[in-house]
Each structure stands twice: as C-alpha cells, then as structure tokens.
Design a protein around this motif. Structure first.
Motif, PDB file in Angstrom:
ATOM      1  N   VAL A   1       0.840  -1.204   0.000  1.00 25.50           N
ATOM      2  CA  VAL A   1       0.000   0.000   0.000  1.00 25.50           C
ATOM      3  C   VAL A   1       0.875   1.254   0.000  1.00 25.50           C
ATOM      4  CG1 VAL A   1      -1.797   1.278   1.229  1.00 25.50           C
ATOM      5  CG2 VAL A   1      -1.907  -1.209   1.118  1.00 25.50           C
ATOM      6  N   SER A   2       2.010   1.209   0.683  1.00 23.32           N
ATOM      7  CA  SER A   2       2.891   2.385   0.713  1.00 23.32           C
ATOM      8  C   SER A   2       3.404   2.743  -0.685  1.00 23.32           C
ATOM      9  CB  SER A   2       4.053   2.161   1.673  1.00 23.32           C
ATOM     10  OG  SER A   2       4.776   1.014   1.313  1.00 23.32           O
ATOM     11  N   THR A   3       3.609   1.767  -1.530  1.00 23.21           N
ATOM     12  CA  THR A   3       4.013   2.043  -2.912  1.00 23.21           C
ATOM     13  C   THR A   3       2.848   2.644  -3.688  1.00 23.21           C
ATOM     14  OG1 THR A   3       5.621   0.250  -2.843  1.00 23.21           O
ATOM     15  CG2 THR A   3       4.956   1.013  -5.030  1.00 23.21           C
ATOM     16  N   ALA A   4       1.644   2.141  -3.447  1.00 23.69           N
ATOM     17  CA  ALA A   4       0.458   2.729  -4.089  1.00 23.69           C
ATOM     18  C   ALA A   4       0.304   4.185  -3.680  1.00 23.69           C
ATOM     19  CB  ALA A   4      -0.786   1.925  -3.723  1.00 23.69           C
ATOM     20  N   LEU A   5       0.599   4.484  -2.432  1.00 21.42           N
ATOM     21  CA  LEU A   5       0.535   5.872  -1.951  1.00 21.42           C
ATOM     22  C   LEU A   5       1.468   6.744  -2.773  1.00 21.42           C
ATOM     23  CD1 LEU A   5      -0.191   8.103   0.126  1.00 21.42           C
ATOM     24  CD2 LEU A   5       1.658   7.206   1.542  1.00 21.42           C
ATOM     25  N   GLU A   6       2.691   6.315  -2.929  1.00 18.79           N
ATOM     26  CA  GLU A   6       3.663   7.087  -3.714  1.00 18.79           C
ATOM     27  C   GLU A   6       3.222   7.219  -5.164  1.00 18.79           C
ATOM     28  OE1 GLU A   6       7.454   5.202  -3.264  1.00 18.79           O
ATOM     29  OE2 GLU A   6       7.292   5.213  -1.083  1.00 18.79           O
ATOM     30  N   ASP A   7       2.825   6.104  -5.763  1.00 19.24           N
ATOM     31  CA  ASP A   7       2.437   6.119  -7.175  1.00 19.24           C
ATOM     32  C   ASP A   7       1.197   6.978  -7.415  1.00 19.24           C
ATOM     33  OD1 ASP A   7       4.546   4.442  -7.701  1.00 19.24           O
ATOM     34  OD2 ASP A   7       3.302   2.658  -8.013  1.00 19.24           O
ATOM     35  N   ALA A   8       0.228   6.880  -6.556  1.00 18.13           N
ATOM     36  CA  ALA A   8      -1.049   7.562  -6.767  1.00 18.13           C
ATOM     37  C   ALA A   8      -0.980   9.050  -6.469  1.00 18.13           C
ATOM     38  CB  ALA A   8      -2.128   6.919  -5.901  1.00 18.13           C
ATOM     39  N   LEU A   9      -0.239   9.419  -5.442  1.00 14.96           N
ATOM     40  CA  LEU A   9      -0.352  10.792  -4.960  1.00 14.96           C
ATOM     41  C   LEU A   9       0.801  11.708  -5.322  1.00 14.96           C
ATOM     42  CD1 LEU A   9      -1.970  10.185  -1.481  1.00 14.96           C
ATOM     43  CD2 LEU A   9      -3.051  10.680  -3.664  1.00 14.96           C
TER      44      LEU A   9
ATOM     45  N   VAL B   1       0.096   0.562   8.550  1.00 16.63           N
ATOM     46  CA  VAL B   1      -0.795  -0.385   9.230  1.00 16.63           C
ATOM     47  C   VAL B   1      -1.348  -1.395   8.230  1.00 16.63           C
ATOM     48  CG1 VAL B   1      -3.019  -0.607  10.428  1.00 16.63           C
ATOM     49  CG2 VAL B   1      -1.433   1.192  11.099  1.00 16.63           C
ATOM     50  N   LEU B   2      -1.579  -0.957   7.000  1.00 17.05           N
ATOM     51  CA  LEU B   2      -2.225  -1.799   5.997  1.00 17.05           C
ATOM     52  C   LEU B   2      -1.258  -2.707   5.233  1.00 17.05           C
ATOM     53  CD1 LEU B   2      -4.829   0.750   4.599  1.00 17.05           C
ATOM     54  CD2 LEU B   2      -5.164  -1.063   6.301  1.00 17.05           C
ATOM     55  N   ASN B   3      -0.059  -2.866   5.719  1.00 13.91           N
ATOM     56  CA  ASN B   3       0.911  -3.755   5.088  1.00 13.91           C
ATOM     57  C   ASN B   3       0.333  -5.167   4.987  1.00 13.91           C
ATOM     58  OD1 ASN B   3       3.379  -4.512   3.963  1.00 13.91           O
ATOM     59  ND2 ASN B   3       4.191  -5.103   5.954  1.00 13.91           N
ATOM     60  N   GLY B   4       0.318  -5.734   3.777  1.00 17.39           N
ATOM     61  CA  GLY B   4      -0.233  -7.070   3.568  1.00 17.39           C
ATOM     62  C   GLY B   4      -1.721  -7.088   3.273  1.00 17.39           C
ATOM     63  N   LEU B   5      -2.301  -5.936   3.030  1.00 18.50           N
ATOM     64  CA  LEU B   5      -3.729  -5.814   2.740  1.00 18.50           C
ATOM     65  C   LEU B   5      -4.126  -6.660   1.536  1.00 18.50           C
ATOM     66  CD1 LEU B   5      -6.183  -3.926   3.661  1.00 18.50           C
ATOM     67  CD2 LEU B   5      -5.555  -2.519   1.685  1.00 18.50           C
ATOM     68  N   THR B   6      -5.238  -7.372   1.650  1.00 17.58           N
ATOM     69  CA  THR B   6      -5.753  -8.123   0.504  1.00 17.58           C
ATOM     70  C   THR B   6      -6.632  -7.212  -0.342  1.00 17.58           C
ATOM     71  OG1 THR B   6      -7.773  -8.858   1.603  1.00 17.58           O
ATOM     72  CG2 THR B   6      -5.798 -10.253   1.876  1.00 17.58           C
ATOM     73  N   THR B   7      -6.900  -7.637  -1.554  1.00 19.54           N
ATOM     74  CA  THR B   7      -7.796  -6.876  -2.422  1.00 19.54           C
ATOM     75  C   THR B   7      -9.187  -6.780  -1.803  1.00 19.54           C
ATOM     76  OG1 THR B   7      -6.551  -7.571  -4.357  1.00 19.54           O
ATOM     77  CG2 THR B   7      -8.755  -6.748  -4.757  1.00 19.54           C
ATOM     78  N   LEU B   8      -9.664  -7.863  -1.214  1.00 18.60           N
ATOM     79  CA  LEU B   8     -10.972  -7.857  -0.556  1.00 18.60           C
ATOM     80  C   LEU B   8     -11.013  -6.858   0.591  1.00 18.60           C
ATOM     81  CD1 LEU B   8     -13.832  -8.998  -0.331  1.00 18.60           C
ATOM     82  CD2 LEU B   8     -12.902 -10.816   1.109  1.00 18.60           C
ATOM     83  N   GLU B   9      -9.962  -6.808   1.390  1.00 20.84           N
ATOM     84  CA  GLU B   9      -9.905  -5.831   2.489  1.00 20.84           C
ATOM     85  C   GLU B   9      -9.864  -4.405   1.947  1.00 20.84           C
ATOM     86  OE1 GLU B   9      -7.536  -8.203   6.015  1.00 20.84           O
ATOM     87  OE2 GLU B   9      -6.411  -7.566   4.231  1.00 20.84           O
ATOM     88  N   ALA B  10      -9.123  -4.202   0.856  1.00 18.38           N
ATOM     89  CA  ALA B  10      -9.057  -2.869   0.250  1.00 18.38           C
ATOM     90  C   ALA B  10     -10.432  -2.442  -0.261  1.00 18.38           C
ATOM     91  CB  ALA B  10      -8.037  -2.856  -0.885  1.00 18.38           C
ATOM     92  N   GLU B  11     -11.149  -3.369  -0.896  1.00 18.25           N
ATOM     93  CA  GLU B  11     -12.515  -3.070  -1.369  1.00 18.25           C
ATOM     94  C   GLU B  11     -13.436  -2.751  -0.190  1.00 18.25           C
ATOM     95  OE1 GLU B  11     -13.578  -2.654  -4.370  1.00 18.25           O
ATOM     96  OE2 GLU B  11     -12.281  -3.783  -5.720  1.00 18.25           O
ATOM     97  N   THR B  12     -13.263  -3.479   0.892  1.00 16.79           N
ATOM     98  CA  THR B  12     -14.047  -3.246   2.107  1.00 16.79           C
ATOM     99  C   THR B  12     -13.824  -1.833   2.624  1.00 16.79           C
ATOM    100  OG1 THR B  12     -14.053  -5.566   2.737  1.00 16.79           O
ATOM    101  CG2 THR B  12     -14.291  -3.984   4.519  1.00 16.79           C
ATOM    102  N   LEU B  13     -12.562  -1.438   2.694  1.00 18.40           N
ATOM    103  CA  LEU B  13     -12.252  -0.092   3.169  1.00 18.40           C
ATOM    104  C   LEU B  13     -12.769   0.977   2.219  1.00 18.40           C
ATOM    105  CD1 LEU B  13      -8.667  -0.661   4.560  1.00 18.40           C
ATOM    106  CD2 LEU B  13     -10.741  -0.159   5.868  1.00 18.40           C
ATOM    107  N   LEU B  14     -12.695   0.718   0.915  1.00 21.01           N
ATOM    108  CA  LEU B  14     -13.236   1.678  -0.052  1.00 21.01           C
ATOM    109  C   LEU B  14     -14.733   1.896   0.159  1.00 21.01           C
ATOM    110  CD1 LEU B  14     -11.380   0.790  -3.354  1.00 21.01           C
ATOM    111  CD2 LEU B  14     -11.321   2.963  -2.131  1.00 21.01           C
ATOM    112  N   GLU B  15     -15.460   0.814   0.407  1.00 17.19           N
ATOM    113  CA  GLU B  15     -16.901   0.951   0.674  1.00 17.19           C
ATOM    114  C   GLU B  15     -17.150   1.793   1.916  1.00 17.19           C
ATOM    115  OE1 GLU B  15     -19.544  -2.563   0.167  1.00 17.19           O
ATOM    116  OE2 GLU B  15     -17.637  -3.569  -0.249  1.00 17.19           O
ATOM    117  N   ALA B  16     -16.406   1.520   2.968  1.00 18.65           N
ATOM    118  CA  ALA B  16     -16.581   2.277   4.210  1.00 18.65           C
ATOM    119  C   ALA B  16     -16.222   3.744   4.009  1.00 18.65           C
ATOM    120  CB  ALA B  16     -15.723   1.655   5.316  1.00 18.65           C
TER     121      ALA B  16
END
Length: 115
Positions: free
Chosen positions: A58-66, A85-100
C-alpha cells in the motif's frame, strides 16, 4: 455483528488494527486524508492484478497515486501511518475499506458540509 462503518462491511484482523488506531468510524482521520486514502486504495487494487501485496504494498500505491496529484511533502502524515498499518492488505480488504470510506465521505463523519 457490529454496525461500525468500517467493520460492518468486513471485519479482519488488519481492519481491526486500523480501527483500533483510528476509531470505529476512522474518525481520527480528516476528510482530506480519507479522500487521499481512497485514491491510494484504488491504485493498490488495480496493481494487485499484476503483483502480490508483498511485491506492491500500500505504501508504494501511496507514492504512485499521490506524488503526481499533490506535493509529496504535503501528504498527511496520518496517511503514511495508515499505509504502514495496511501492510499485507488483501484486495478484498481494500474493497471493504473503499466501501466504508465512500459511505463516510458521502453520508458519514467525513461528508462535506454545504451551507
């Protein structure tokens, strides 16, 4: 089952850790941080089609996206901490957080107040 805006959608140990750090409704994060986290998580999900969470955290996504959207020095420190904190996040967990996050940004504690 709890009805917290995060855990209602999907409760995992990783999401529980995020909730423990930032509140059941992620109320310790401001609107801007939640919006930027949403962009970061979307980038992360797209990249998970080609990489694993270990290869593309996720930290790499942060750099790439922002880094193209905002000045890197102006990324909220809380967002860096959340990504750690989100190190090792699954795609399902990421989708869950996006919904929230979407719910909080549109209807919940991060909605924009319009007069």
């Amino acid at each position: 089952m709890t009805t917290d805006l995060v855990t209602y959608y999907g409760q995992t140990d990783l999401i529980n850790q995020l909730v423990d750090n930032y509140g059941a409704h992620l109320e310790k994060l401001d609107r801007e941080t939640k919006l930027l986290l949403r962009v970061t998580l979307s980038t992360y999900i797209v990249m998970q089609q080609e990489y694993t969470p270990t290869e593309y955290p996720v930290s790499t996504a942060l750099e790439d996206a922002l880094c193209e959207l905002v000045i890197p020095d102006s990324i909220p420190e809380d967002l860096h901490d959340v990504c750690s904190v989100l190190n090792g996040l699954t795609t399902l967990e990421a989708e869950t957080l996006l919904e929230a996050l979407q719910h909080q940004i549109r209807w919940g504690n991060a909605r924009q107040v319009v007069s």
